[in-house]
Scaffold this active site. Sequence first.
Site, PDB file in Angstrom:
ATOM      1  N   ASN A 150       5.842   9.735  -1.616  1.00 47.21           N
ATOM      2  CA  ASN A 150       4.530   9.437  -2.586  1.00 47.21           C
ATOM      3  C   ASN A 150       3.201   9.538  -1.490  1.00 47.21           C
ATOM      4  O   ASN A 150       2.379  10.104  -2.265  1.00 47.21           O
ATOM      5  CB  ASN A 150       4.695   7.883  -2.976  1.00 47.21           C
ATOM      6  CG  ASN A 150       4.710   6.835  -1.822  1.00 47.21           C
ATOM      7  OD1 ASN A 150       5.284   7.021  -1.026  1.00 47.21           O
ATOM      8  ND2 ASN A 150       3.975   5.727  -2.460  1.00 47.21           N
ATOM      9  N   GLU A 248       8.793  -2.042   3.968  1.00 48.11           N
ATOM     10  CA  GLU A 248       7.798  -2.122   2.688  1.00 48.11           C
ATOM     11  C   GLU A 248       8.303  -1.540   1.742  1.00 48.11           C
ATOM     12  O   GLU A 248       8.429  -0.392   1.592  1.00 48.11           O
ATOM     13  CB  GLU A 248       6.463  -1.420   3.390  1.00 48.11           C
ATOM     14  CG  GLU A 248       5.069  -1.707   2.627  1.00 48.11           C
ATOM     15  CD  GLU A 248       5.142  -0.903   1.307  1.00 48.11           C
ATOM     16  OE1 GLU A 248       5.556  -1.386   0.384  1.00 48.11           O
ATOM     17  OE2 GLU A 248       4.227   0.069   1.639  1.00 48.11           O
ATOM     18  N   CYS A 282       2.978   2.093  -4.252  1.00 50.25           N
ATOM     19  CA  CYS A 282       3.921   0.648  -4.027  1.00 50.25           C
ATOM     20  C   CYS A 282       2.955  -0.730  -4.708  1.00 50.25           C
ATOM     21  O   CYS A 282       3.573  -1.494  -5.067  1.00 50.25           O
ATOM     22  CB  CYS A 282       4.295   0.361  -2.581  1.00 50.25           C
ATOM     23  SG  CYS A 282       3.020   0.548  -1.404  1.00 50.25           S
ATOM     24  N   GLU A 454       1.879  -3.559   7.954  1.00 52.56           N
ATOM     25  CA  GLU A 454       1.287  -2.488   8.691  1.00 52.56           C
ATOM     26  C   GLU A 454      -0.098  -2.725   8.473  1.00 52.56           C
ATOM     27  O   GLU A 454      -0.623  -3.773   7.873  1.00 52.56           O
ATOM     28  CB  GLU A 454       1.722  -1.414   7.728  1.00 52.56           C
ATOM     29  CG  GLU A 454       3.447  -1.041   7.582  1.00 52.56           C
ATOM     30  CD  GLU A 454       3.850  -0.426   9.059  1.00 52.56           C
ATOM     31  OE1 GLU A 454       3.062   0.064   9.611  1.00 52.56           O
ATOM     32  OE2 GLU A 454       4.873  -0.004   8.892  1.00 52.56           O
TER      33      GLU A 454
END
Length: 475
Positions: A150, A248, A282, A454
């Site tokens: 993505n 994630e 996300c 992150e």
Amino acid sequence: MTHELQHWINGSAQASSGSDRSSGTNPATGGPTVDLPRGTVDDVDSAVRSAQAASSGWRYVASLERGRTLAAIAAAIRSNADELREVEKADTGKPDALLDWEIENSATYFDYYAALVNLPVGDVIDTVPEEHAFTRREPFGVVAIVTPWNLPLNQAARACAPALAAGNSVVLKPAHTSSQSSVLLARLASAAGLPDGVLNVVVGSGSAIGDAIVSHPLVRKVAFTGSVGVGQRIGRLAAEKVIPLTLELGGKSANIVFGDADLEVAARESVRGFLTNAGQVCSAGTRLLVHSSVHDELVARVAELTRQHVRGENLGPMITRDQFDLVHQYLGTAEREGAVPVTGGEAANRAVSGPGFYVEPTVYDGVDNGMTIAREEVFGPVLSVITFEDEDEAVRLANDSDFGLVAAVWTADISRAFRVSRQLEAGQVFVNTWSTASVQTPFGGQKLSGYGREKGIEGLLSYTQLKSIIISYAH
Ligand code: TAP
């Protein structure tokens, strides 16, 4: 005739040891992009060994020198933005404005972590008078980074920059169909002075080489972004080796609009929150929880703004054919379960023709939080509107999800903003904004959205391991 992509191993382009290849597809046109190698387990081994060999040099490079190299990579990203935009556009079909933002953001990750190379410091610990005890933060050695399709360049930069800043060497596996920008990033990094073998890219599909990367005995940490199922599989393999993981894994984020909110701003940001990258984010805000008193006005505004998205202009396609088909399945399921399209929907999408994997943005009203469309991550331009009557119900609905990545609260009541944001089960909460979540703010999930962080200082520290050293001067 498309050109051939190769792995980037030990500072140069390397052909695959296997002969299997496939063609990439431009999702905006359906046409071919690049001839992709299907990497093999032997290619993985060669990339990991190259990273391991480089590791003993890179971890001892003076920290300021590592920082200068990262800053040079940031500069190289900016000065090669045209080429990066071209390959990323071919692989993802995104609008130029979004690509420009992602390329600049990728450079910013390297700038930011270049400035923080000296941050992972230890403590001096007061034990007994005859000892000097202190801690050090050290790199793991070889880190594997597995990224999705993505935001290919952006996700690679988000993980590689802190991993390299901390002194690790990296084996990066991008999603097979969108590998070009990662290979180009590694080439630019080499040209910018990153020593050979410190950043390697293996091009291949997850089903063929994913297990080999995670299970490789020399890989000491894995950072994964993608689906829950693959994250769980990687988690099991990592548990066998007892190595740390950052996962994630996406979300079903709640965007809560109370009756006292500024509806103009809330509508605009809510649309940005679910439609950026055609919903393939996300952190997309895909559940719009709205107080009944402002439901009609907010939904009308959101629908109107949604209709202003035009394919190929400010709306990109689904980046893979599989994702396009999956989103269509979700539209069918949503309507069979009773969701009511305000704009878009199954019929509108059936009427869409032409090249490219475009999906007509869809807003569903009358959604119950138990419906499939409210529970599963669609990863497409689809918003579910759910109505609530009071604050307790809003919090209950928001938290009634397997995921916990992002949530947002829209209210003019500062007490409510604090109260609700503390109660929400999410890794990050936005108040009166749908933030793009900066490079500096830690980012990650709760529940099925994953664990580890992150970005920010926590992102850097997650690529280090702590060692205690105790020196006696009693003898
Ligand atoms: P995944 O299969 O999870 O792909 C993500 C990455 O994992 C890709 O690089 C993929 O490689 C790799 N991979 C696949 N199997 C692997 C394995 N056994 N071991 C190691 N790596 C492996 O996601 P997807 O199938 O492309 O998308 C499915 C759904 O995942 C989407 O509908 C969406 O809901 C979710 N998703 C979430 C995110 C974020 S940002 N959290 C991103 C993308 C997708 P290949 O692609 O080369 O096979």
